[in-house]
Design a protein around this motif. Sequence first.
Motif, PDB file in Angstrom:
ATOM      1  N   ARG A 105       0.827  -1.209   0.000  1.00  0.00           N
ATOM      2  CA  ARG A 105       0.000   0.000   0.000  1.00  0.00           C
ATOM      3  C   ARG A 105       0.862   1.260   0.000  1.00  0.00           C
ATOM      4  O   ARG A 105       0.542   2.246  -0.673  1.00  0.00           O
ATOM      5  N   VAL A 106       1.956   1.224   0.751  1.00  0.00           N
ATOM      6  CA  VAL A 106       2.843   2.389   0.814  1.00  0.00           C
ATOM      7  C   VAL A 106       3.487   2.652  -0.549  1.00  0.00           C
ATOM      8  O   VAL A 106       3.589   3.807  -0.989  1.00  0.00           O
ATOM      9  N   CYS A 107       3.917   1.590  -1.227  1.00  0.00           N
ATOM     10  CA  CYS A 107       4.517   1.762  -2.555  1.00  0.00           C
ATOM     11  C   CYS A 107       3.495   2.337  -3.539  1.00  0.00           C
ATOM     12  O   CYS A 107       3.834   3.178  -4.390  1.00  0.00           O
ATOM     13  N   THR A 108       2.247   1.890  -3.423  1.00  0.00           N
ATOM     14  CA  THR A 108       1.198   2.446  -4.274  1.00  0.00           C
ATOM     15  C   THR A 108       1.014   3.932  -3.994  1.00  0.00           C
ATOM     16  O   THR A 108       0.884   4.742  -4.917  1.00  0.00           O
ATOM     17  N   ASP A 109       1.039   4.303  -2.711  1.00  0.00           N
ATOM     18  CA  ASP A 109       0.893   5.715  -2.352  1.00  0.00           C
ATOM     19  C   ASP A 109       2.056   6.556  -2.863  1.00  0.00           C
ATOM     20  O   ASP A 109       1.890   7.756  -3.119  1.00  0.00           O
ATOM     21  N   TRP A 110       3.223   5.945  -3.005  1.00  0.00           N
ATOM     22  CA  TRP A 110       4.362   6.682  -3.539  1.00  0.00           C
ATOM     23  C   TRP A 110       4.195   6.936  -5.033  1.00  0.00           C
ATOM     24  O   TRP A 110       4.627   7.966  -5.553  1.00  0.00           O
ATOM     25  N   GLN A 111       3.529   6.025  -5.708  1.00  0.00           N
ATOM     26  CA  GLN A 111       3.394   6.120  -7.157  1.00  0.00           C
ATOM     27  C   GLN A 111       2.091   6.787  -7.597  1.00  0.00           C
ATOM     28  O   GLN A 111       2.012   7.325  -8.702  1.00  0.00           O
ATOM     29  N   VAL A 112       1.066   6.725  -6.731  1.00  0.00           N
ATOM     30  CA  VAL A 112      -0.257   7.244  -7.096  1.00  0.00           C
ATOM     31  C   VAL A 112      -0.746   8.200  -6.012  1.00  0.00           C
ATOM     32  O   VAL A 112      -0.687   7.883  -4.826  1.00  0.00           O
ATOM     33  N   ARG A 113      -1.233   9.366  -6.425  1.00  0.00           N
ATOM     34  CA  ARG A 113      -1.852  10.304  -5.486  1.00  0.00           C
ATOM     35  C   ARG A 113      -3.207  10.714  -6.065  1.00  0.00           C
ATOM     36  O   ARG A 113      -3.279  11.556  -6.964  1.00  0.00           O
ATOM     37  N   VAL A 134       4.339   9.162   3.325  1.00  0.00           N
ATOM     38  CA  VAL A 134       4.794   7.890   2.746  1.00  0.00           C
ATOM     39  C   VAL A 134       6.178   7.534   3.268  1.00  0.00           C
ATOM     40  O   VAL A 134       6.442   6.379   3.651  1.00  0.00           O
ATOM     41  N   LEU A 135       7.074   8.502   3.336  1.00  0.00           N
ATOM     42  CA  LEU A 135       8.441   8.239   3.785  1.00  0.00           C
ATOM     43  C   LEU A 135       8.476   7.850   5.263  1.00  0.00           C
ATOM     44  O   LEU A 135       9.276   6.993   5.660  1.00  0.00           O
ATOM     45  N   ARG A 136       7.609   8.451   6.059  1.00  0.00           N
ATOM     46  CA  ARG A 136       7.532   8.041   7.469  1.00  0.00           C
ATOM     47  C   ARG A 136       7.078   6.598   7.573  1.00  0.00           C
ATOM     48  O   ARG A 136       7.586   5.826   8.396  1.00  0.00           O
ATOM     49  N   ALA A 137       6.119   6.231   6.731  1.00  0.00           N
ATOM     50  CA  ALA A 137       5.627   4.844   6.737  1.00  0.00           C
ATOM     51  C   ALA A 137       6.724   3.874   6.314  1.00  0.00           C
ATOM     52  O   ALA A 137       6.863   2.780   6.885  1.00  0.00           O
ATOM     53  N   LEU A 138       7.531   4.252   5.332  1.00  0.00           N
ATOM     54  CA  LEU A 138       8.642   3.399   4.914  1.00  0.00           C
ATOM     55  C   LEU A 138       9.653   3.223   6.041  1.00  0.00           C
ATOM     56  O   LEU A 138      10.200   2.134   6.231  1.00  0.00           O
ATOM     57  N   GLY A 139       9.902   4.287   6.789  1.00  0.00           N
ATOM     58  CA  GLY A 139      10.820   4.195   7.921  1.00  0.00           C
ATOM     59  C   GLY A 139      10.289   3.288   9.008  1.00  0.00           C
ATOM     60  O   GLY A 139      11.034   2.473   9.574  1.00  0.00           O
ATOM     61  N   THR A 140       9.000   3.402   9.302  1.00  0.00           N
ATOM     62  CA  THR A 140       8.391   2.527  10.306  1.00  0.00           C
ATOM     63  C   THR A 140       8.467   1.075   9.873  1.00  0.00           C
ATOM     64  O   THR A 140       8.804   0.185  10.670  1.00  0.00           O
ATOM     65  N   VAL A 184      13.803   0.080 -10.176  1.00  0.00           N
ATOM     66  CA  VAL A 184      14.167  -1.256 -10.659  1.00  0.00           C
ATOM     67  C   VAL A 184      15.616  -1.226 -11.132  1.00  0.00           C
ATOM     68  O   VAL A 184      16.074  -0.240 -11.711  1.00  0.00           O
ATOM     69  N   GLY A 185      16.342  -2.312 -10.865  1.00  0.00           N
ATOM     70  CA  GLY A 185      17.727  -2.393 -11.310  1.00  0.00           C
ATOM     71  C   GLY A 185      18.712  -1.739 -10.375  1.00  0.00           C
ATOM     72  O   GLY A 185      19.877  -1.549 -10.739  1.00  0.00           O
ATOM     73  N   LEU A 186      18.270  -1.377  -9.173  1.00  0.00           N
ATOM     74  CA  LEU A 186      19.153  -0.834  -8.158  1.00  0.00           C
ATOM     75  C   LEU A 186      18.661  -1.293  -6.796  1.00  0.00           C
ATOM     76  O   LEU A 186      17.560  -1.832  -6.668  1.00  0.00           O
ATOM     77  N   GLU A 187      19.485  -1.073  -5.773  1.00  0.00           N
ATOM     78  CA  GLU A 187      19.169  -1.562  -4.432  1.00  0.00           C
ATOM     79  C   GLU A 187      18.157  -0.655  -3.738  1.00  0.00           C
ATOM     80  O   GLU A 187      18.450  -0.025  -2.727  1.00  0.00           O
ATOM     81  N   SER A 188      16.968  -0.574  -4.310  1.00  0.00           N
ATOM     82  CA  SER A 188      15.905   0.243  -3.740  1.00  0.00           C
ATOM     83  C   SER A 188      15.214  -0.500  -2.601  1.00  0.00           C
ATOM     84  O   SER A 188      15.390  -1.713  -2.419  1.00  0.00           O
ATOM     85  N   CYS A 189      14.407   0.233  -1.840  1.00  0.00           N
ATOM     86  CA  CYS A 189      13.622  -0.407  -0.778  1.00  0.00           C
ATOM     87  C   CYS A 189      12.768  -1.531  -1.366  1.00  0.00           C
ATOM     88  O   CYS A 189      12.670  -2.621  -0.792  1.00  0.00           O
ATOM     89  N   HIS A 190      12.162  -1.264  -2.516  1.00  0.00           N
ATOM     90  CA  HIS A 190      11.287  -2.263  -3.152  1.00  0.00           C
ATOM     91  C   HIS A 190      12.072  -3.495  -3.581  1.00  0.00           C
ATOM     92  O   HIS A 190      11.626  -4.630  -3.383  1.00  0.00           O
ATOM     93  N   THR A 191      13.255  -3.290  -4.154  1.00  0.00           N
ATOM     94  CA  THR A 191      14.083  -4.420  -4.594  1.00  0.00           C
ATOM     95  C   THR A 191      14.452  -5.316  -3.417  1.00  0.00           C
ATOM     96  O   THR A 191      14.308  -6.543  -3.481  1.00  0.00           O
TER      97      THR A 191
END
Length: 212
Positions: A105-113, A134-140, A184-191
């Motif tokens: 859900r957090v990744c969706t919120d980062w991509q869609v508003r 969104v960034l606070r949620a990623l940190g949590t 994609v293709g880098l060491e992202s949170c999602h990857t």
Amino acid sequence: MRAAVSAVDDLVLHAPRVLGFAPTDRIAAHYGLDPDDVEDHLLGYGARGWVGTAAFDGTSGWFVTAEGRAEDERRMAAELDRFGARDVAVAAYADFLPLNARFGRVCTDWQVRPTRTDPLAANDHTDRRWDERVLRALGTLGRELTAATAALAGRLQRFDGYAARYTSALARVDGGQWQYVAGVGLESCHTVWMQLHEDLLATLGIPRGAED
């Protein structure tokens, strides 16, 4: 108790399953293995039909075949039993599942508003309050991921590092490199998150669709 170290031949087969598709040097780097040794193992696994090679977007690499996935799951199951780690792996996966739903859900919120006229409007990152939430949620989620995987990382060495890699990606995001949220293709949170998810599924022999 020190974390158990997986056999090199098991790691070489397991890595392209976790990474999805990767060249030899990336497979070697993922587990800190010797590239020449990794290449030798992969060539042998290719002869058995457990891995294959392909080219994608200008990059060649290895992938695991259906037969290789079955062999990998057999080896991971044997490893859990050998090191008495099944219960801790099951517990880590149970803790991970609700975090995984929130992460999606957090990744969706980062991509869609959503807007009043378009519920699927792309996030143009002009709403600072939205992005900060969104960034606070990623940190949590990062802190909770660390807690959820700590026991498993302490039992099986190959799980050590996921939380640190996620935290490293998040630090880059905090520094303004927003591509490290879901790039994609880098060491992202999602990857990192997706690799951990695949690692847990492969380790426990759970088909991805079975989660639904």
